[in-house]
Motif scaffolding. Structure first.
Motif, PDB file in Angstrom:
ATOM      1  N   MET A   1     186.728  80.256 -17.318  1.00 48.17           N
ATOM      2  CA  MET A   1     186.668  80.381 -15.862  1.00 48.17           C
ATOM      3  C   MET A   1     185.998  79.177 -15.210  1.00 48.17           C
ATOM      4  N   GLY A   2     185.602  78.198 -16.038  1.00 50.26           N
ATOM      5  CA  GLY A   2     185.003  76.988 -15.501  1.00 50.26           C
ATOM      6  C   GLY A   2     183.502  77.017 -15.366  1.00 50.26           C
ATOM      7  N   GLU A   3     182.863  78.068 -15.898  1.00 52.76           N
ATOM      8  CA  GLU A   3     181.406  78.148 -15.840  1.00 52.76           C
ATOM      9  C   GLU A   3     180.790  77.313 -16.961  1.00 52.76           C
ATOM     10  N   VAL A   4     179.628  76.758 -16.684  1.00 55.27           N
ATOM     11  CA  VAL A   4     178.941  75.901 -17.650  1.00 55.27           C
ATOM     12  C   VAL A   4     177.952  76.750 -18.456  1.00 55.27           C
ATOM     13  N   VAL A   5     178.298  77.004 -19.717  1.00 53.36           N
ATOM     14  CA  VAL A   5     177.418  77.722 -20.628  1.00 53.36           C
ATOM     15  C   VAL A   5     176.615  76.696 -21.414  1.00 53.36           C
ATOM     16  N   GLU A   6     175.292  76.764 -21.319  1.00 52.87           N
ATOM     17  CA  GLU A   6     174.452  75.714 -21.929  1.00 52.87           C
ATOM     18  C   GLU A   6     174.407  75.788 -23.450  1.00 52.87           C
ATOM     19  N   GLN A   7     174.593  76.959 -24.002  1.00 53.17           N
ATOM     20  CA  GLN A   7     174.412  77.123 -25.449  1.00 53.17           C
ATOM     21  C   GLN A   7     175.707  76.816 -26.209  1.00 53.17           C
ATOM     22  N   HIS A   8     175.529  76.094 -27.302  1.00 54.18           N
ATOM     23  CA  HIS A   8     176.647  75.934 -28.238  1.00 54.18           C
ATOM     24  C   HIS A   8     176.556  76.996 -29.330  1.00 54.18           C
ATOM     25  N   THR A   9     175.326  77.237 -29.797  1.00 52.77           N
ATOM     26  CA  THR A   9     175.095  78.335 -30.749  1.00 52.77           C
ATOM     27  C   THR A   9     174.113  79.317 -30.119  1.00 52.77           C
ATOM     28  N   PHE A  10     174.342  80.595 -30.400  1.00 52.53           N
ATOM     29  CA  PHE A  10     173.518  81.629 -29.768  1.00 52.53           C
ATOM     30  C   PHE A  10     173.701  82.927 -30.545  1.00 52.53           C
ATOM     31  N   PHE A  11     172.870  83.919 -30.208  1.00 56.55           N
ATOM     32  CA  PHE A  11     173.029  85.255 -30.786  1.00 56.55           C
ATOM     33  C   PHE A  11     173.508  86.237 -29.727  1.00 56.55           C
ATOM     34  N   ASP A  12     172.658  86.503 -28.723  1.00 59.39           N
ATOM     35  CA  ASP A  12     173.023  87.515 -27.717  1.00 59.39           C
ATOM     36  C   ASP A  12     172.740  87.065 -26.291  1.00 59.39           C
TER      37      ASP A  12
ATOM     38  N   LEU B   1     172.897  83.985 -23.152  1.00 57.71           N
ATOM     39  CA  LEU B   1     173.516  82.785 -22.603  1.00 57.71           C
ATOM     40  C   LEU B   1     172.758  82.364 -21.347  1.00 57.71           C
ATOM     41  N   THR B   2     172.687  81.063 -21.122  1.00 58.72           N
ATOM     42  CA  THR B   2     172.170  80.522 -19.868  1.00 58.72           C
ATOM     43  C   THR B   2     173.283  79.742 -19.201  1.00 58.72           C
ATOM     44  N   LEU B   3     173.560  80.046 -17.945  1.00 54.06           N
ATOM     45  CA  LEU B   3     174.646  79.411 -17.198  1.00 54.06           C
ATOM     46  C   LEU B   3     174.059  78.475 -16.151  1.00 54.06           C
ATOM     47  N   ARG B   4     174.618  77.282 -16.084  1.00 45.86           N
ATOM     48  CA  ARG B   4     174.191  76.330 -15.050  1.00 45.86           C
ATOM     49  C   ARG B   4     175.054  76.595 -13.817  1.00 45.86           C
ATOM     50  N   THR B   5     174.491  77.350 -12.892  1.00 50.11           N
ATOM     51  CA  THR B   5     175.253  77.827 -11.737  1.00 50.11           C
ATOM     52  C   THR B   5     174.900  77.105 -10.438  1.00 50.11           C
TER      53      THR B   5
ATOM     54  N   LEU C   1     170.639  90.292 -13.658  1.00 46.14           N
ATOM     55  CA  LEU C   1     170.679  89.122 -14.534  1.00 46.14           C
ATOM     56  C   LEU C   1     169.335  88.413 -14.458  1.00 46.14           C
ATOM     57  N   ARG C   2     169.089  87.504 -15.364  1.00 45.53           N
ATOM     58  CA  ARG C   2     167.818  86.789 -15.397  1.00 45.53           C
ATOM     59  C   ARG C   2     167.883  85.543 -14.520  1.00 45.53           C
ATOM     60  N   GLU C   3     166.923  85.418 -13.633  1.00 47.81           N
ATOM     61  CA  GLU C   3     166.801  84.199 -12.828  1.00 47.81           C
ATOM     62  C   GLU C   3     165.969  83.199 -13.615  1.00 47.81           C
ATOM     63  N   VAL C   4     166.642  82.272 -14.285  1.00 45.36           N
ATOM     64  CA  VAL C   4     165.936  81.290 -15.110  1.00 45.36           C
ATOM     65  C   VAL C   4     165.200  80.309 -14.204  1.00 45.36           C
ATOM     66  N   ASP C   5     165.911  79.763 -13.232  1.00 48.46           N
ATOM     67  CA  ASP C   5     165.319  78.929 -12.183  1.00 48.46           C
ATOM     68  C   ASP C   5     166.322  78.882 -11.039  1.00 48.46           C
ATOM     69  N   ALA C   6     166.096  78.016 -10.080  1.00 46.80           N
ATOM     70  CA  ALA C   6     166.959  77.988  -8.895  1.00 46.80           C
ATOM     71  C   ALA C   6     168.369  77.530  -9.205  1.00 46.80           C
ATOM     72  N   GLU C   7     168.573  76.922 -10.356  1.00 47.90           N
ATOM     73  CA  GLU C   7     169.877  76.354 -10.710  1.00 47.90           C
ATOM     74  C   GLU C   7     170.574  77.087 -11.850  1.00 47.90           C
ATOM     75  N   ARG C   8     169.870  78.042 -12.489  1.00 47.10           N
ATOM     76  CA  ARG C   8     170.435  78.662 -13.692  1.00 47.10           C
ATOM     77  C   ARG C   8     170.153  80.162 -13.715  1.00 47.10           C
ATOM     78  N   LEU C   9     171.051  80.890 -14.337  1.00 43.59           N
ATOM     79  CA  LEU C   9     170.812  82.305 -14.583  1.00 43.59           C
ATOM     80  C   LEU C   9     171.118  82.618 -16.043  1.00 43.59           C
ATOM     81  N   GLY C  10     170.546  83.720 -16.509  1.00 46.79           N
ATOM     82  CA  GLY C  10     170.701  84.095 -17.908  1.00 46.79           C
ATOM     83  C   GLY C  10     171.295  85.477 -18.056  1.00 46.79           C
ATOM     84  N   ILE C  11     171.996  85.691 -19.179  1.00 44.24           N
ATOM     85  CA  ILE C  11     172.596  86.991 -19.499  1.00 44.24           C
ATOM     86  C   ILE C  11     172.280  87.297 -20.957  1.00 44.24           C
TER      87      ILE C  11
END
Length: 951
Positions: A377-388, A390-394, A412-422
């Protein structure tokens, strides 16, 4: 009955909570020579502090009305689907564990297993927990739980400081990939000890020689799975010890910390079936190398043998614990999280290794599916490897996406003003993934197409190859029938409050009413993530605000913090508040803490952790603080005096008449008075520490205020303070408060606070006062009935005790050779848990009956103690052999009685010393446990089945 009377008698709870009936209360008073409870307590409590209670008149509510009121409050909490993660995850508590363990008083009313013969069931469950942790982390020894992940990380930091061979280093490295609440608690714990916490990216570390220890997160807080082997080797090259905070569920798929070279693994077992509960209580874990076992914090369950040579469990190496080592202890921890550790252990028993791996694989597969769809969908997922996770650069869409998610019932998790986590978990399903995709708009991914091309996203070199949970206990009880019977079999081995009075002094084992316990399993309290937006936790906030007010009124303090999640943490938070207060006044040199010699071991251990120097003050012959010695030492250290830690009523079970003078001496010399609230059960409604000289107190909600002990935890240790210390109460980053966090969650073990709210609400002011009075009455009745058989060591000036009494068995040891241990073990044959042994005075028993015990139960206990004294007299007279007698051989098992009998006393005397036991006999599962053997042959995980066969 007149109509008016009938309409004002709908609160039945007070009479349900208080054991003796009104007529029994009068009979007990008559025995003591008093005509009323008010007259008794006026004689017990010093005149100088009488009338200091500030409990306002408040009518108690009936159980039904209080539950309805709390249900309405709980309804203000909003239950969204929370994919916030950050160390807390949704989980399914299996129904047979919920019903047969969490809601079962045989499990939740048990005490700490210091008497192993009557604790074999919960000790086995804890050994399962240790095995679970050891297997999953790949480290050979694990403890029986700690308080939460963040405080376990703090324990790991001080553990590394003690053991690192890099003795010149004063800094501790913490990865920026750790959970933020963990970093906050690390900073709190480090500051008074002079430790510098350096937060950075471990992949960019150059010179590591400045660090005695390091903490890494695995997987990282934002989701990445890093290969730490090279980092660990580099840290080890400078003799830096390495701790890893690891997710237990992820470790079913990932190489364990021990195989990566870590020295310590810590973390939380919450996602193994323990509800979110707005942050706790949850069992943390701690595992390490075998060579470090004597420095490991917390309790350790080990395998030993009993006097018949049969395997038996016990708490191992108790000499490490704070109550023995005092300021030299490895930790000040007194309670762990046993009930929650047992839930986690049974979650593993029920699912087994294959079931746990299946949960982990499904959770990971859904996360892979989510990531692939988002990428399409064009979203930027920061992780290449992960378990459960994800952090998205939104970018600038972040706030809008978070709001849109909440509007659709998702957090969802507010990582910072530019990113969220799931973060996904075992409760997630494909429909949840599709709902998450829908938040981002645009065409929805084709699930079938994604499934065809997606594969696991775990690093190839970090996929777990080693087996885990191979012991039979994790591979048998997978049907509900089998698990139900296993839990029943373990519970039947133990003595808990559902069977008998537990007369432990200073431990206040009182009724944990069913109506108090019910709300903790309500979804509105159990399923809330601790980091949800404030508007979703309005019910919790209302209950917390009301409970803080209730506790202020009960203690006379001006403010309360509910964050400390154990009495030990409350002590620590209280001393930190005092320390910060002195620093704010430009007096950082104030670091001397005066502590009476009778104090519980947590006091000096806590003072040491808070960066204070312990100076011990003497007690006089009657067990009171030696005021002359206290004055001399307060004046000697006048410029450095920070605080006095004192328990009131005293650890010796009396209301010291000089408490006001003691407080004045400390204040006159610039110090603050810390009144340990362990014995608050004798004061609520009668006198208030915040009004007779205390500046700060911690309260054991698992003692006075009815939260159950749970076999050694959970607990809550909130602190009450006077107004001048209120600015220095614990804060939390999630609440946008100054740091000083002492626990991982903003309100500590929030999900068990409804227990205390219910207790206070139902008792009302009069009920709380009456509870304190009857606690004093019951203790004095026992002292009076037993004083002709055992000397009562300490009393007040009027010959009365507070809410507990100390029996002196030292003369008996001299005359008969019978020790306090022998009496404690013989009580098991009568179906009783022993009183507190050899504290605060060696060779004594400290008895606290609480207000919840009926006159019949008090007499049953006294009858047992009198019969035991008769047996001791028989030993003194030579009628019973000094070595072969019912006391030396106690407790007696059923197996022993059906074998050849070679003792000089009868089977009947061994098993049925009182006729009443014929109809209600508790059979201990093992004979007396050999403590020395257990420490010399230390086994702290499930031994192979052959060990039992050999034995």
């Amino acid at each position: 009955m007149p109509i008016r009377t009938a309409l004002t008698t709908d609160n039945e709870f007070i009479a349900r909570h208080i054991g003796p009936s009104p007529s029994d209360i009068q009979a007990l008073l008559n025995t003591l020579g008093f005509d009323s409870l008010d007259a008794l307590t006026a004689a017990v409590i010093p005149a100088s502090i009488q009338g200091t209670s500030v409990l306002p008149p408040r009518q108690g509510q009936s159980e039904a009305d209080a539950l309805a009121a709390l249900k309405a409050i709980a309804g203000r909490n909003q239950l969204l689907k929370s994919w916030i993660g950050q160390g807390y995850y949704n989980t399914h508590t299996p129904a047979p564990i919920l019903r047969n363990l969490l809601e079962n008083p045989a499990w939740y009313t048990a005490y700490t297993p210091y008497q192993p013969e009557i604790s074999q069931g919960r000790l086995e469950a804890l050994l399962n927990f240790q095995t679970l942790v050891s297997d999953l982390t790949g480290l050979p020894i694990a403890n029986a739980s700690l308080l939460d992940e963040a405080t376990a990380a703090a324990e790991a930091m001080t553990f590394c400081k003690r053991l690192s061979k890099n003795k010149t280093a004063q800094a501790f490295f913490a990865s920026r990939h750790c959970h933020p609440q963990t970093l906050a608690v690390l900073r709190t714990r480090a500051e008074p000890l002079g430790i510098e916490v350096v937060v950075g990216d471990e992949r960019e570390l150059g010179d590591t020689s400045a660090f005695f220890g390091a903490l890494l997160q695995y997987p990282a807080s934002h989701g990445d799975v890093f290969d730490y082997q090279g980092v660990i080797e580099r840290l080890h090259s400078s003799q830096t010890l390495v701790a890893m905070a690891a997710d237990l569920l992820a470790l079913t798929l990932l190489a364990p910390p021990g195989e990566l070279g870590a020295d310590v693994a810590i973390g939380s077992a919450q996602r193994f079936g323990v509800p979110l509960g707005f942050g706790g209580p949850h069992a943390a874990y701690f595992s390490t190398r075998d060579g470090y076992k004597r420095d490991m914090p917390g309790r350790l369950v080990g395998v030993s043998i009993d006097r018949h040579g049969q395997p038996a469990y016990r708490l191992a190496m108790q000499t490490r614990e704070q109550h023995i080592r005092r300021e030299k202890a490895t930790s000040n921890i007194c309670t762990a999280q046993v009930l929650l550790a047992n839930i986690a252990s049974m979650f593993a028993v029920y699912h087994g290794p294959a079931g746990l791996k299946q949960i982990a694989e499904r959770t990971h597969a859904l996360t892979v599916l989510l990531a692939a769809g988002l990428a399409d969908m064009g979203e930027v997922v920061e992780q290449h490897t992960f378990f459960d996770t994800l952090t998205l650069r939104t970018g600038p869409r972040t706030a809008a996406l978070l709001a849109k998610a909440r509007g659709n019932g998702i957090n969802l998790r507010e990582v910072d003003a530019e990113r969220l986590g799931i973060s996904l978990d075992e409760t997630a399903r494909q429909a949840d993934v599709e709902a998450l995709w829908a938040l981002f708009g645009g065409p929805q991914p084709n699930v079938e197409a994604l499934l065809e091309r997606c594969d696991a996203r775990l690093p190839e070199g970090l996929r777990r190859q080693s087996a885990f949970l191979t012991h039979p206990v994790f591979n048998r009880y997978h049907s509900e029938t089998e698990l139900m019977r296993y839990l029943r079999k373990l519970a039947d081995k133990d003595l808990a409050l559902d069977r008998t009075m537990i007369p432990l002094g200073s431990c206040t084992m009182k009724l944990n009413a069913a109506s108090e316990m019910l709300p903790i399993t309500w979804a509105e309290f159990g399923n809330l993530h601790p980091f949800v937006p404030a508007e979703q936790a309005q019910g919790y906030q209302q209950m917390i605000d009301e409970l803080q007010t209730m506790l202020c009124q009960a203690t006379g303090y001006d403010a309360v913090s509910l964050q400390p999640n154990a009495g030990s943490q409350g002590e620590y938070a209280g001393l930190l508040a005092i320390r910060a207060y002195h620093h704010s006044r430009g007096e950082p040199q104030r670091d001397v803490c005066l502590i009476p010699s009778s104090a519980h071991g947590t006091n000096p251990a806590t003072a040491h952790m808070a960066g204070m120097r312990v100076v011990v003050t003497a007690c006089d012959a009657r067990g009171n603080v030696d005021i002359a010695d206290l004055r001399a030492k307060a004046e000697q250290h006048r410029e450095q005096l920070a605080a006095l830690m004192i328990t009131y009523p005293s650890t010796h079970g009396v209301f010291e008449e000089g408490i006001g003078q003691i407080c004045e001496i400390i204040h006159a010399n610039g110090g603050q008075v810390y009144i340990d609230g362990a014995n608050m059960n004798a004061m609520v409604g009668l006198c208030a520490p915040g009004k007779f000289g205390g500046d700060v107190s911690h309260l054991n909600l698992h003692k006075t205020f009815c939260i159950p002990h749970g076999g050694g935890g959970p607990g809550v240790g909130p602190i009450g303070v006077k107004a001048h210390l209120a600015p220095f109460l614990p804060g939390h980053g999630h609440l946008a408060q100054p740091a000083r966090a002492v626990a991982a969650a903003p309100f500590g073990s929030a999900s068990i606070l409804p227990i205390t709210w219910m207790y206070i609400r139902m008792m009302g002011s009069e009920g709380l006062k009456r509870a304190s009075q009857v606690a004093i009455l019951n203790a004095n009745y026992i002292a009076r009935r037993l004083e002709e058989h055992y000397p009562v060591l300490y009393t007040g000036s009027n010959g009365l005790v507070a809410h507990e009494c100390i029996l002196d068995l030292r003369p008996i040891k001299d005359s008969s050779g019978i020790s306090v241990d022998d009496v404690a073990k013989r009580l098991i044959d009568f179906g009783f848990h022993a009183p507190t042994m050899s504290f605060p005075v060696a060779g004594t028993l400290m008895i606290e009956p609480t207000e919840s015990e009926s006159r019949e139960e008090l007499d049953r206990f006294c009858d047992a103690m009198v019969r035991i004294r008769e047996e001791i007299r028989a030993v003194e007279a030579g009628t019973l052999d000094k070595d072969d007698n019912p006391l030396k051989n106690a407790p007696h098992t059923a197996a022993e009685l059906v074998k050849e009998w070679a003792h000089g006393y009868s089977r009947e005397q061994a098993a049925y010393p009182l006729p009443s036991l014929v109809q209600a006999k508790y059979w201990p599962p093992v004979g007396r446990v050999d403590n020395v053997y257990g420490d010399r042959n230390l086994v702290c995980a499930c031994p192979p089945i052959e060990a039992y066969q050999d034995a």
